[in-house]
Design a protein around this motif. Structure first.
Motif, mmCIF file in Angstrom:
data_model
loop_
_atom_site.group_PDB
_atom_site.id
_atom_site.type_symbol
_atom_site.label_atom_id
_atom_site.label_comp_id
_atom_site.label_asym_id
_atom_site.label_seq_id
_atom_site.Cartn_x
_atom_site.Cartn_y
_atom_site.Cartn_z
ATOM 1 N N HIS A 96 0.039 -1.057 0.194
ATOM 2 C CA HIS A 96 -0.091 -0.274 0.226
ATOM 3 C C HIS A 96 0.978 1.226 -0.155
ATOM 4 C CE1 HIS A 96 -3.545 2.171 1.023
ATOM 5 N NE2 HIS A 96 -3.361 2.630 1.536
ATOM 6 N N LEU A 98 0.920 3.540 -1.830
ATOM 7 C CA LEU A 98 0.484 4.738 -2.733
ATOM 8 C C LEU A 98 -0.675 4.595 -2.188
ATOM 9 C CD1 LEU A 98 -1.213 3.321 -6.406
ATOM 10 C CD2 LEU A 98 0.545 2.151 -4.827
ATOM 11 N N GLU A 123 16.645 1.802 6.190
ATOM 12 C CA GLU A 123 15.897 2.132 6.263
ATOM 13 C C GLU A 123 16.412 4.102 5.705
ATOM 14 O OE1 GLU A 123 13.341 2.056 9.796
ATOM 15 O OE2 GLU A 123 12.772 4.430 9.111
ATOM 16 N N ARG A 127 15.218 6.508 2.828
ATOM 17 C CA ARG A 127 14.654 7.402 2.975
ATOM 18 C C ARG A 127 15.487 9.257 2.123
ATOM 19 N NH1 ARG A 127 10.169 8.127 6.375
ATOM 20 N NH2 ARG A 127 10.036 5.970 8.326
ATOM 21 N N CYS A 135 5.823 13.342 -1.233
ATOM 22 C CA CYS A 135 4.438 12.580 -1.491
ATOM 23 C C CYS A 135 3.240 13.508 0.000
ATOM 24 C CB CYS A 135 4.833 10.770 -0.682
ATOM 25 S SG CYS A 135 2.645 9.666 -0.701
ATOM 26 N N CYS A 137 0.385 12.187 0.360
ATOM 27 C CA CYS A 137 -0.333 10.774 0.940
ATOM 28 C C CYS A 137 -0.176 9.848 1.687
ATOM 29 C CB CYS A 137 -1.189 9.921 -0.218
ATOM 30 S SG CYS A 137 -2.152 10.835 -1.150
ATOM 31 N N THR A 138 1.145 9.532 1.932
ATOM 32 C CA THR A 138 1.296 8.333 2.540
ATOM 33 C C THR A 138 1.972 8.681 3.808
ATOM 34 O OG1 THR A 138 3.121 7.514 1.366
ATOM 35 C CG2 THR A 138 1.592 6.908 0.572
ATOM 36 N N GLY A 139 2.363 9.877 3.756
ATOM 37 C CA GLY A 139 3.565 10.092 5.027
ATOM 38 C C GLY A 139 4.724 9.074 4.437
ATOM 39 N N TYR A 140 5.538 8.523 3.729
ATOM 40 C CA TYR A 140 6.136 8.137 3.073
ATOM 41 C C TYR A 140 6.573 6.871 3.956
ATOM 42 C CZ TYR A 140 7.418 12.708 1.422
ATOM 43 O OH TYR A 140 7.316 13.821 1.162
ATOM 44 N N HIS A 141 5.727 6.009 4.606
ATOM 45 C CA HIS A 141 5.674 4.465 6.047
ATOM 46 C C HIS A 141 5.974 3.653 4.547
ATOM 47 C CE1 HIS A 141 4.978 2.657 9.870
ATOM 48 N NE2 HIS A 141 4.495 1.736 8.866
ATOM 49 N N ASN A 142 4.555 3.631 4.085
ATOM 50 C CA ASN A 142 4.172 2.465 3.465
ATOM 51 C C ASN A 142 5.268 2.454 1.929
ATOM 52 O OD1 ASN A 142 2.363 1.026 5.298
ATOM 53 N ND2 ASN A 142 1.296 2.601 4.390
ATOM 54 N N VAL A 144 8.324 3.398 1.900
ATOM 55 C CA VAL A 144 9.336 2.710 2.877
ATOM 56 C C VAL A 144 9.497 1.193 3.035
ATOM 57 C CG1 VAL A 144 11.419 3.095 5.068
ATOM 58 C CG2 VAL A 144 10.324 5.070 3.600
ATOM 59 N N LYS A 145 8.163 0.815 3.648
ATOM 60 C CA LYS A 145 8.271 -0.901 3.483
ATOM 61 C C LYS A 145 8.497 -0.900 2.244
ATOM 62 C CE LYS A 145 6.451 -0.890 8.013
ATOM 63 N NZ LYS A 145 6.956 -1.824 8.878
ATOM 64 N N GLN A 148 11.826 -1.308 0.741
ATOM 65 C CA GLN A 148 12.145 -2.337 1.518
ATOM 66 C C GLN A 148 11.752 -4.188 1.057
ATOM 67 O OE1 GLN A 148 10.759 -1.713 5.381
ATOM 68 N NE2 GLN A 148 12.813 -0.963 6.096
ATOM 69 N N ALA B 682 1.707 12.981 9.214
ATOM 70 C CA ALA B 682 3.222 13.703 8.247
ATOM 71 C C ALA B 682 2.710 14.775 8.226
ATOM 72 C CB ALA B 682 3.284 12.576 6.543
ATOM 73 N N TYR B 720 5.465 4.941 11.903
ATOM 74 C CA TYR B 720 4.760 5.331 12.964
ATOM 75 C C TYR B 720 4.536 4.258 13.363
ATOM 76 C CZ TYR B 720 4.313 8.974 9.100
ATOM 77 O OH TYR B 720 5.114 9.548 8.581
#
Lengths: 157, 785
Positions: A96, A98, A123, A127, A135, A137-142, A144-145, A148, B682, B720
């Motif tokens: 996910h 995007l 990680e 970053r 981006c 929308c995603t706050g980059y979390h997903n 980065v995932k 990975q 974010a 998070y």
């Protein structure tokens, strides 16, 4: 005045006459008609227009079409091969990575080069390498995932 | 309803939207290309405030490729409407193209139409505008002072409205008898939304048919159609079609009707050719509706036991130079009504001055009013904890509203009646995940070593799912805020769902397919979801205020109920059974007690269309359209915790840990909800630490590019950690509350509190956002003196 340009995009050869001031991204989108490469800013910050040009991920809004004369270009439309998604594309889907999808082509292009250069990125490395892609929308979390995950699946292949 | 207990509702299903996006095959507005298409470029005011003494378009018209140049003298369509009225409000006319005067930098003055985008830009540069500069004002409080530049002759003191909520006398009394009063002036700074897809539109008028088709970056195609057709262009709605195709993020900024789509529609009608306009990022900064921008004085009264007895708020809200579509709503009913938060506050009084200034219009931006209320409350709670010498968590605990989950709402003193809430468990869980007690010990250790760790906690409440239409109407809405959901079953049993809500990243095509397949017990692949086209979907209100699932989803369920009801009658007829003896499970109607007697969903759908053997008097076909008007808002809530480290020598902030525990009611797709929470965090962190739309005092925008306006980047943010508690909403049949804005609301005060907690040893109690290294360093340096 128009100048001739010739380049290969996703394996297909194109030649046109264009205004010298025409940006490469406009050539790709408007002249060639590949609209997966997006324009999100006018100051080379957002990375939505990223393409692979002669082995390098570049911002196609920051080049003139004439500067790409003779280049080998891959856009987001050329990342999947023979109808099979690239592992990075699969990873963005799986994790996910995007939401609205607008920054996604540029993110995938950046990830493509990142994993070529650093097949096992930390990680922090991921970053850092994403610094040129925005981006909202995603706050980059997903994202980065996803990168990975792509690194893992590509290492397994 | 056994079907709702099956696995699809609540499952993290991968999105069906994604294959087109990850392969570059999304279809955004700027990807639309029509035969004979022309391109628009706008001439914009470089002045914050000026008279227009004259416009010379001759040289622009002579530019090769230029088709037409229009000014406000040509484009005399109605002004852009404001869709929310408050008592005594003054609504200045907002022209599509400025006529006579400009009132903010970036205001459209003329539009050039040309054969190519480049020729249009050349033409725009060749338009000569003779401006007579006037003094400008950008600060909402300064705009109120005598001698400030006046934007409109008929708006004295630039005051657009004065609005209050709550009980003044009771609040004053609470302050008089208070054991402790904590006060804090606060600026909730201006933000600029920056969806990564810039706004765009393509208008195509077909003269022979008299029909206008508009592709536009919109969150609400029908609202665009209604406002533009009825109030601006003066044409029947039936002659206008609005399509919001793939839209690249909105965050509020794509709700509103803007100058550009109106000018381009009018130009297409005038020229008889399609016209496209796509914003450059700089134009997005200049003319997308901005968010926040409050200047506030807030005071909180406490009794001797640390319980809140009163809250008094005075806010000057910056509305910009004109009223954007829903501008008056945001700093009034979406702000003052949230000032109770999750706390029991007996008396609240809030005054808001809505001010016009020489800046871009301000309207809803993700959270819209609720982040401002939450920031205010949560900063005051931390300030109070410091002054009372109580742990900030303990102070919050003392004041939490007790659980109410039996359907009886909690009435606040500021109009809202919360639907359901159980606030303590979310706070407890967030503290557990963050290791709060341990973190406090580590903080104490770190301080001994000269390191500055900060722990920030914030609770929040949010009002989602606008809104009960009658309530909205009584408060000034120009629209009903229900939602439509149409379900059309095809003869083979596959289903098309038409929703009036709109996805611009939220994943409706997946979530709603999941919901419908779950309820009907059919494979998700048999369900298609259609949205974003007024020619296909029934009238709908679109997506904002986290309303798609709790209002739009509930409308779809109403239609499913009708379809299942009809299906049951057909199945009973075919099975020669009493319909009350049938159960519907896993896509099959079975006779209770003899499960081999059954009719599948497909059998029933086919018979509904064959109509060879259906109950006497029943109409053939199987489809339903429903409109869900919610009886109340829904009120998600939660608690977030951030742990940061501040380098006092450089002012740099590093987020070490971020924990979010949200209660958004029941969850249809947890993967999608988590994603929205991440993105919201974010944006909230962005406001706390970096983002700031800066105008000079006289109205020049200093942050008009992504080089000057600091959007959050990947290497500034952590992973998070999130979790949920689940308190279903009694307001809709799904029990969902809404998840689109929670992160943005909570993250700002959480991170601001964390940074200020880190700076507590210096005696720094408050810094206005954004908490940039510069501001932190200066505050620390000043405190050291």
């Amino acid at each position: 005045m128009k100048l001739p340009v010739k380049m290969t995009i996703n394996g297909t050869s194109y030649s046109h006459e264009v205004e010298p001031r025409m940006l490469l991204v406009h050539y790709i989108r408007e002249v060639v008609g590949l609209t997966g490469t997006h324009v999100g800013c006018d100051t080379s910050q957002c990375g939505a227009c990223n393409i692979i040009m002669t082995g390098q991920a570049v911002k196609s809004c920051t080049l003139f079409a004439v500067q790409a004369d003779g280049a080998q270009i891959t856009t987001i439309e050329g990342i999947a091969k023979d109808g099979t998604l690239h592992p990075i594309q699969e990873a963005f889907w799986e994790k996910h990575g995007l939401q609205c999808g607008f920054c996604t082509p540029g993110m995938i292009i950046t990830a493509y080069q990142l994993l070529q250069r650093y097949p096992k990125p930390s990680e922090a490395k991921i970053r850092h390498e994403l610094e040129g892609n925005l981006c909202r929308c995603t706050g980059y979390h997903n994202i980065v995932k996803a990168i990975q995950y792509a690194a893992e699946t590509m290492a397994g292949k | 309803m056994a079907a709702t207990e099956t696995r699809l509702f609540g499952a993290a299903i991968k999105r069906r939207e994604d294959p087109r996006f990850i392969t570059g095959r999304g279809q955004y507005v700027d990807d639309v290309k029509l035969p004979g298409m022309t391109y628009a470029a706008f001439v914009r005011s470089p002045h914050a405030h000026a008279t227009i003494r004259g416009i010379n378009t001759a040289s622009a018209k002579a530019v090769p490729g230029v088709v037409a140049v229009y000014t406000g003298q040509d484009c005399k369509v109605g002004g852009l409407p404001c869709g929310w009225m408050l008592p005594g409000i003054k609504v200045p006319t907002r022209p599509v193209l400025a006529a006579g005067k400009v009132r903010y930098v970036g205001e459209p003055v003329a539009v050039v139409i040309a054969e190519t985008p480049y020729a249009a830009k050349d033409g725009a540069e060749a338009v000569q505008v003779d401006y007579g500069p006037l003094p400008g004002v950008s600060d909402p409080k300064k705009a109120h002072q005598s001698g400030a530049a006046a934007l409109f002759d008929d708006v004295p003191s630039n005051q657009c409205f004065y609005w209050t909520i709550g009980d003044k006398a009771a609040t004053d009394a609470a302050f008089k008898s208070a054991a402790k009063v904590v006060s804090q002036p606060l600026r909730n700074q201006r933000l600029i939304p920056n969806a990564i897809e810039p706004r765009a539109c393509v208008a195509s008028y077909a003269p022979a048919m008299g029909e206008l088709t508009l592709w536009v970056t919109t969150q609400n195609p029908h609202v665009h159609r209604l406002l533009m057709a009825a109030f601006v262009l003066g044409m029947p709605e039936t002659k206008m079609r609005v399509i919001g195709p793939d839209v690249g993020g909105g965050f509020g900024s794509k709700i509103f009707v803007y100058n550009e789509e109106v000018a381009v529609s009018w130009a297409s009608k005038t020229l008889g050719r399609p016209v496209k306009w796509t914003a450059e990022r700089r134009e997005s900064f200049l003319n997308d509706a901005h968010g926040r921008d409050h200047v506030t004085e807030a005071e909180m009264a406490f009794d001797a036991s640390g319980k809140i007895t009163g809250l008094r708020v005075k806010t000057h809200a910056n509305l910009g130079a004109y009223l954007s579509t829903f501008a008056p709503l945001i700093p009034s009913y979406l702000y003052g009504t949230l000032l109770s938060g999750v706390y029991k506050i007996p008396a609240i009084f809030c005054e808001v001055w809505g001010m016009l200034t020489n800046t871009a219009p301000v309207d809803a931006y993700r959270g819209a009013g609720r982040p401002e209320a939450t920031y205010l409350l949560e900063r005051l709670m931390d300030r109070a904890a410091g002054e009372l010498g109580v742990d900030p968590v303990e102070l919050r605990r003392r004041n939490l509203i007790p659980p109410f989950t039996d359907g009886t709402p909690y009435q606040t003193p500021v109009a809202f009646a919360y639907d359901s809430g159980n606030y303590e468990p979310a706070l407890k869980r967030a503290l557990e995940m963050a290791g709060y007690d341990k973190a406090r010990k580590e903080q104490a250790e770190a301080r001994k070593q000269g390191r500055h760790l900060g722990i920030g906690v914030s609770t929040y409440i949010e009002a989602c799912g606008p809104a009960p239409s009658a309530v909205a109407g009584s408060l000034g809405a120009g629209a009903g805020l229900w939602e439509s959901g149409q379900v059309r079953v095809h003869p083979t049993g596959s289903v098309t769902v038409y929703t009036g809500s709109h996805s611009h990243g939220q994943g409706h095509e997946t979530t709603f397919a999941q919901l419908v397949a779950d309820q009907l017990g059919i494979p998700m692949e048999h369900v298609e979801v259609v949205h974003g086209d007024t020619a296909q979907i029934p009238f709908g209100m679109g997506t904002y205020g986290s309303r798609s699932a709790c209002v739009g989803g509930a409308a779809i369920v109403l239609s499913l109920d009708k379809i299942k009801e009809k299906g049951r009658k057909i199945a009973a007829h075919l099975l020669e059974a009493n319909e009350n003896d049938l159960t519907f499970e896993a896509g099959k109607w079975s006779v209770k007690g003899s499960l081999d007697k059954a009719k599948t969903w497909g059998d029933v759908a086919l018979m509904a269309y064959l109509a060879h053997n259906i109950p006497k008097g029943m109409e053939p076909g199987l489809e339903a359209t429903s409109f869900f008007d919610p009886p109340n808002f829904t009120f998600p809530f939660g608690a977030h915790v951030a742990i940061v480290e501040v380098d006092s020598e450089t002012g740099q902030v590093k987020i070490l840990k971020y924990v979010a525990v949200d209660d958004v009611g029941r969850v249809i797709n947890p993967m999608i909800v988590d994603g929205m929470v991440h993105g919201g965090i974010a944006q909230g962190v962005g406001q706390a630490l970096w983002e700031h739309g800066v105008y000079t005092d006289d109205g020049q925008l200093l942050t008009a590019t992504m080089m000057d306006y600091a959007l959050p980047k990947a290497d500034q943010l952590p992973m998070y950690e999130s979790d949920r508690t689940v308190t279903p909403s009694p307001v809709n049949s799904l029990g969902v509350k809404g998840a689109g804005e929670t992160g943005t609301i909570a993250a700002t005060p959480t991170v601001a509190n964390a940074v200020l907690d880190a700076l507590a040893p210096f005696g720094v109690t408050h810094i206005d956002m954004p908490l940039t290294p510069d501001r932190i360093w200066k505050a620390v340096a000043a405190a050291k003196k």
